[in-house]
Enzyme design. Structure first.
Site, PDB file in Angstrom:
ATOM      1  N   THR A 140       8.828   4.027  -3.227  1.00  0.00           N
ATOM      2  CA  THR A 140       7.684   4.406  -2.460  1.00  0.00           C
ATOM      3  C   THR A 140       8.270   5.476  -2.381  1.00  0.00           C
ATOM      4  O   THR A 140       8.125   5.547  -1.431  1.00  0.00           O
ATOM      5  CB  THR A 140       6.172   3.713  -2.518  1.00  0.00           C
ATOM      6  N   GLY A 179       8.474  -0.970   4.505  1.00  0.00           N
ATOM      7  CA  GLY A 179       8.285  -1.895   5.783  1.00  0.00           C
ATOM      8  C   GLY A 179       9.492  -1.367   6.422  1.00  0.00           C
ATOM      9  O   GLY A 179      10.649  -1.163   6.105  1.00  0.00           O
ATOM     10  N   GLU A 422       4.974  -4.564  -4.828  1.00  0.00           N
ATOM     11  CA  GLU A 422       5.556  -5.001  -5.720  1.00  0.00           C
ATOM     12  C   GLU A 422       5.110  -5.181  -6.571  1.00  0.00           C
ATOM     13  O   GLU A 422       4.166  -5.792  -7.906  1.00  0.00           O
ATOM     14  CB  GLU A 422       5.785  -6.021  -5.250  1.00  0.00           C
TER      15      GLU A 422
HETATM   16  C1  LIG Z   1       1.770  -2.806   3.110  1.00  0.00           C
HETATM   17  C2  LIG Z   1       2.496  -2.023   2.356  1.00  0.00           C
HETATM   18  C3  LIG Z   1       3.599  -2.277   2.293  1.00  0.00           C
HETATM   19  C4  LIG Z   1       4.447  -1.227   1.412  1.00  0.00           C
HETATM   20  N1  LIG Z   1       6.077  -2.174   1.473  1.00  0.00           N
HETATM   21  C5  LIG Z   1       6.776  -0.865   0.523  1.00  0.00           C
HETATM   22  C6  LIG Z   1       8.226  -0.887   0.579  1.00  0.00           C
HETATM   23  O1  LIG Z   1       8.851  -1.773   1.808  1.00  0.00           O
HETATM   24  N2  LIG Z   1       9.218  -0.173  -0.234  1.00  0.00           N
HETATM   25  C7  LIG Z   1       8.662   0.410  -1.111  1.00  0.00           C
HETATM   26  O2  LIG Z   1       8.831   1.665  -1.769  1.00  0.00           O
HETATM   27  N3  LIG Z   1       6.917   0.672  -1.606  1.00  0.00           N
HETATM   28  C8  LIG Z   1       6.293   0.016  -0.195  1.00  0.00           C
HETATM   29  N4  LIG Z   1       4.952  -0.278  -0.533  1.00  0.00           N
HETATM   30  C9  LIG Z   1       4.194   1.160  -1.224  1.00  0.00           C
HETATM   31  C10 LIG Z   1       4.007   0.138  -2.890  1.00  0.00           C
HETATM   32  O3  LIG Z   1       4.290  -0.425  -3.763  1.00  0.00           O
HETATM   33  C11 LIG Z   1       2.618   0.917  -3.336  1.00  0.00           C
HETATM   34  O4  LIG Z   1       2.278   1.427  -2.512  1.00  0.00           O
HETATM   35  C12 LIG Z   1       2.102   0.542  -5.355  1.00  0.00           C
HETATM   36  O5  LIG Z   1       3.610  -0.243  -6.192  1.00  0.00           O
HETATM   37  C13 LIG Z   1       1.562   1.301  -5.666  1.00  0.00           C
HETATM   38  O6  LIG Z   1       1.821   2.597  -5.580  1.00  0.00           O
HETATM   39  P1  LIG Z   1       1.158   3.506  -5.613  1.00  0.00           P
HETATM   40  O7  LIG Z   1       0.488   3.806  -3.476  1.00  0.00           O
HETATM   41  O8  LIG Z   1       2.027   4.763  -5.738  1.00  0.00           O
HETATM   42  O9  LIG Z   1      -0.935   3.295  -6.042  1.00  0.00           O
HETATM   43  P2  LIG Z   1      -1.010   3.333  -7.145  1.00  0.00           P
HETATM   44  O10 LIG Z   1      -0.179   4.096  -8.567  1.00  0.00           O
HETATM   45  O11 LIG Z   1      -2.022   5.401  -7.737  1.00  0.00           O
HETATM   46  O12 LIG Z   1      -2.383   2.866  -7.548  1.00  0.00           O
HETATM   47  C14 LIG Z   1      -4.006   3.897  -7.483  1.00  0.00           C
HETATM   48  C15 LIG Z   1      -5.406   3.302  -8.853  1.00  0.00           C
HETATM   49  O13 LIG Z   1      -4.246   3.835  -9.313  1.00  0.00           O
HETATM   50  C16 LIG Z   1      -4.221   2.757 -10.907  1.00  0.00           C
HETATM   51  N5  LIG Z   1      -2.774   2.590 -11.649  1.00  0.00           N
HETATM   52  C17 LIG Z   1      -1.393   3.367 -11.483  1.00  0.00           C
HETATM   53  N6  LIG Z   1      -1.293   3.502 -12.348  1.00  0.00           N
HETATM   54  C18 LIG Z   1      -2.312   3.176 -13.660  1.00  0.00           C
HETATM   55  C19 LIG Z   1      -1.639   2.851 -14.928  1.00  0.00           C
HETATM   56  N7  LIG Z   1      -0.305   3.180 -15.608  1.00  0.00           N
HETATM   57  N8  LIG Z   1      -2.946   2.181 -16.084  1.00  0.00           N
HETATM   58  C20 LIG Z   1      -4.604   2.325 -15.153  1.00  0.00           C
HETATM   59  N9  LIG Z   1      -3.913   2.298 -13.647  1.00  0.00           N
HETATM   60  C21 LIG Z   1      -3.675   2.686 -13.226  1.00  0.00           C
HETATM   61  C22 LIG Z   1      -4.255   1.474  -9.383  1.00  0.00           C
HETATM   62  O14 LIG Z   1      -4.471   0.193 -10.358  1.00  0.00           O
HETATM   63  C23 LIG Z   1      -5.316   1.500  -8.817  1.00  0.00           C
HETATM   64  O15 LIG Z   1      -6.444   1.861  -9.172  1.00  0.00           O
HETATM   65  C24 LIG Z   1       4.085  -0.694   0.214  1.00  0.00           C
HETATM   66  C25 LIG Z   1       2.154  -0.640   0.121  1.00  0.00           C
HETATM   67  C26 LIG Z   1       2.160  -0.998   0.576  1.00  0.00           C
HETATM   68  C27 LIG Z   1       0.495  -0.835   1.315  1.00  0.00           C
END
Ligand SMILES: Cc1cc2nc3c(=O)[nH]c(=O)nc-3n(C[C@H](O)[C@H](O)[C@H](O)COP(=O)(O)OP(=O)(O)OC[C@H]3O[C@@H](n4cnc5c(N)ncnc54)[C@H](O)[C@@H]3O)c2cc1C
Length: 657
Positions: A140, A179, A422
């Site tokens: 991410t 993480g 995930e």
């Molecule tokens: C505690 C924690 C640990 C993590 N650990 C890791 C890790 O170890 N390694 C790593 O790489 N990442 C990690 N992450 C990141 C995590 O995998 C991402 O936050 C997650 O995949 C969601 O992506 P985003 O943050 O870009 O959310 P976004 O995609 O920006 O989501 C925001 C909103 O947009 C909506 N949305 C986005 N795309 C679409 C679509 N195509 N259609 C409809 N709605 C959509 C979603 O439903 C949501 O409501 C971690 C996150 C957290 C909170």
């Protein structure tokens, strides 16, 4: 006032079945129970793992304490040759904290195993297994999580030096969230866009050294740190990473599926679905985590509700245990039922994955696609329901549920992000919906476990329930969920077609259909989990009393699903208003049936007190002494007069009265 401990003793005497027998079922057999107890004892006998004062620590203290525990855990793993991931999870369960080596075992090593060549496995896995290096998984970025093709980090091949050069070209390309990245890991698997001779070949995985193995300082070109405080996960150093011309040897690209040859020739992976295997396993682990966390919350809230007494019915009478209020049962029994349903579906996912593992390794990926299709939705479904269920349990404990000492606050805060990592839940539901629609449209690709989708519900079909007693028949309950899933899948397909026929292009039509898609994916998941619960329970070889209790829990899970989503069952007249009244009546009947066994059903999860870390939910029920003794240890109570009195309060309190 009745003694809290005797309240729980009385509850335990009322239980109609042998709790140890059910514990063996939950653990997967007597031998597994014994092994679990042995593994738990390895943690419990080490004072370093004590978490008694955990809730009083600052974020920094929690992180530092967790590093200390992680190092001790590594020692225990080595000393006792524990390599099985499920056994590792058992140890973590008692430690009850998200240790800053979590990603090393959950993502770093599995990614190398899945995507590394034999030579790469041979080089990196022994180092990782021996904790000579600690790794994380950095995918991410600040600007993109869900849309991974939008990731901006680049890895450019330099054929002259046979090296890749990694760069973070923009602020939004900064890796953000991984993480254990901020302060702990020495290495990371980094996802980056591969460039060879100015051509982009898409995302690939690269092993990067982040920190010196001599003094832990960041390597040249690496900027790395912690992203700061979050809702929970205090012990974990979720981090950021920016790279400025970081050079790594060609051999550091994981090349099991795609290869870059020394001269820069690129060979693409034979089958892009090969990456599904690791994802399915991680999702199955999250489903198991949903079951465990909800089981912990239900254990705390149900034990506490048998100890807590409130509001005498008549003056002078003993106040009732709050569990005897039907509204309290209506909060907690569905959570207990859901916890068991999720434990059973997690076991199904794990065993299906392991059964398919040999097929996956040899490249037969048909069944994997099915498992991938359904595992996305099940991850979202179980994460969503467990998180909201934990919060229901917390509120059901009244004021004490708001105290950190309840244990429920940290269970909630630390499990909450399972809805996001995930794969963000909505995005995963949409993936499952696309798989369901594919099955609906193309019978030839529909796997046998999904063949129900192909049966077109008859117009005017009616539910065969004639009386409240009929609602104890699993076949009729499963039929209701099957009908709802079939109907919502069909209606999502029709909705999409209507959007396309209005002239919208496919992506806009898909977007407009999103709400229908999520609806049908949820309906499918509820059906799948309900069907699995009854099928698995029917196969159990156990006492009649246990089977009865489990089946009644299954009925509670199903009936609450119907009541909570009543509109979807009533909408097409499949279920009538009268049948819905039967549903509500039967729910209460089931609560009454289960009432004597509630403590037995949570005791059967067999959580050690240390793994609950709760003043409200400990086995002995000694709630009030625990709360009081815990509060007395709070840092604010170290002195009778706090330093802020001398600093601030004293002058204003000096007036003479
Ligand atoms: C505690 C924690 C640990 C993590 N650990 C890791 C890790 O170890 N390694 C790593 O790489 N990442 C990690 N992450 C990141 C995590 O995998 C991402 O936050 C997650 O995949 C969601 O992506 P985003 O943050 O870009 O959310 P976004 O995609 O920006 O989501 C925001 C909103 O947009 C909506 N949305 C986005 N795309 C679409 C679509 N195509 N259609 C409809 N709605 C959509 C979603 O439903 C949501 O409501 C971690 C996150 C957290 C909170």
């Amino acid at each position: 006032m009745a003694s809290p401990s005797s309240d729980l003793d009385r509850e335990r005497r009322k239980c109609t079945f042998n709790v140890a027998e059910l514990t063996d079922i939950v653990n997967g057999g007597r031998k597994k129970t014994e092994r679990r107890r042995y593994l738990e004892s390895l943690v419990m006998k080490e004072p370093i793992f004590s978490n008694e004062d955990y809730y009083f620590l600052s974020r920094e203290e929690k992180y530092s304490d967790a590093v200390k525990k992680a190092v001790k855990l590594v020692e225990v793993l080595k000393e006792h040759n524990i390599e099985n991931p499920q056994e590792y999870q058992i140890l973590l369960g008692v430690i009850n904290e998200n240790l800053p080596i979590a990603l090393h075992n959950s993502m770093f090593k599995p990614t190398i195993r899945d995507q590394g060549t034999d030579e790469q496995r041979k080089k990196w896995l022994p180092l990782a297994n021996d904790y000579k290096i600690i790794g994380t998984y950095a995918q991410t970025e600040m600007g993109h999580g869900t849309f991974i093709r939008g990731l901006e980090t680049t890895s450019t091949y330099d054929p002259k030096r046979e090296e890749f050069v990694l760069n973070t070209p923009t602020l939004t390309a900064t890796k953000w969230w991984p993480g254990c990245l901020g302060k702990t890991s020495t290495h990371a698997v980094v996802m980056a866009q591969l460039y060879i001779k100015n051509q982009c070949y898409g995302l690939h995985s690269f092993i990067i050294q982040l920190r010196s193995l001599k003094d832990h300082s960041p390597m040249p070109g690496v900027t790395v740190g912690d992203i700061g405080n979050k809702v929970g996960y205090d012990t974990n150093d979720n981090g950021f990473l920016a790279m400025d011309n970081v050079r790594i040897p060609r051999e550091n690209m994981l090349m099991r599926h795609a290869q870059v040859y020394p001269d820069g020739t690129y060979r693409k992976p034979a089958n892009p679905r090969l990456a599904y295997g690791a994802m399915v396993l991680v999702r199955a682990t999250i489903v198991a985590g949903s079951a465990t966390n909800l089981s912990k919350a239900a254990t705390i809230a149900i034990r506490y509700s048998c100890v807590r007494r409130q509001t005498e019915a008549k003056p002078g009478e003993l106040e009732p245990q709050i569990i005897d209020y039907v509204t309290q049962q209506h909060k907690l029994v569905p959570q207990l039922a859901t916890a068991y349903a999720f434990a059973w579906i997690a076991r199904y996912m794990m065993s299906t994955y392991h059964a398919l593992h040999a097929d996956i390794e040899s490249g037969h990926l048909g069944a994997l696609q099915e498992l991938h299709g359904i595992s996305s939705g099940l991850k979202a479904f179980t994460a969503e329901m467990s998180v909201s269920g934990i919060e229901v349990c917390r509120r059901a404990c009244g004021g004490h549920g708001f105290s950190a000492a309840s244990g429920l606050v940290s269970i909630y805060k630390d499990w909450l992000p399972s809805c996001t990592y995930e794969g963000e839940n909505t995005v995963l539901y949409l993936q499952t919906a696309r798989f369901l629609l594919k099955c609906f449209r193309q019978p030839s690709v529909t796997p046998s476990s999904m063949s129900y989708i192909l049966i077109k519900p008859l117009p005017g079909a009616r539910w065969g329930v004639k009386s409240p007693e009929d609602l104890m028949k699993p076949i009729l309950l499963v039929e209701a969920f099957e009908h709802r899933a079939q109907r919502t899948i069909k209606s999502a397909a029709q909705f999409l077609e209507s959007q396309i026929s209005q002239g919208l292009d496919t992506s806009e039509a898909m977007n407009r259909s999103g709400i229908e898609f999520v609806r049908c994916a949820k309906a499918h998941c509820y059906y799948f989990v309900t069907r699995n619960f009854f099928q698995s329970t029917a196969l159990l070889k156990c006492s009649k009393e246990i089977k009865e209790s489990l089946l009644t829990l299954g009925v509670v899970f199903a009936l609450n699903g119907i009541a909570d989503n009543s509109g979807e069952f009533l909408e097409d007249g499949f279920v009538t208003g009268t049948q819905m009244e039967f549903v509500r009546e039967r729910i209460q009947y089931c609560y009454k049936q289960l009432r004597p066994n509630l403590v037995g059903l949570v005791d059967a999860f067999a959580f050690a007190d240390q793994s609950l870390n709760s003043a409200l939910g400990a086995y002995d029920g000694d709630v009030y002494n625990r709360l009081y003794n815990w509060a007395k240890r709070a840092p604010l109570n170290k002195t009778d007069v706090h330093s802020s009195y001398h600093k601030y309060l004293k002058p204003i309190l000096k007036s003479k009265i």
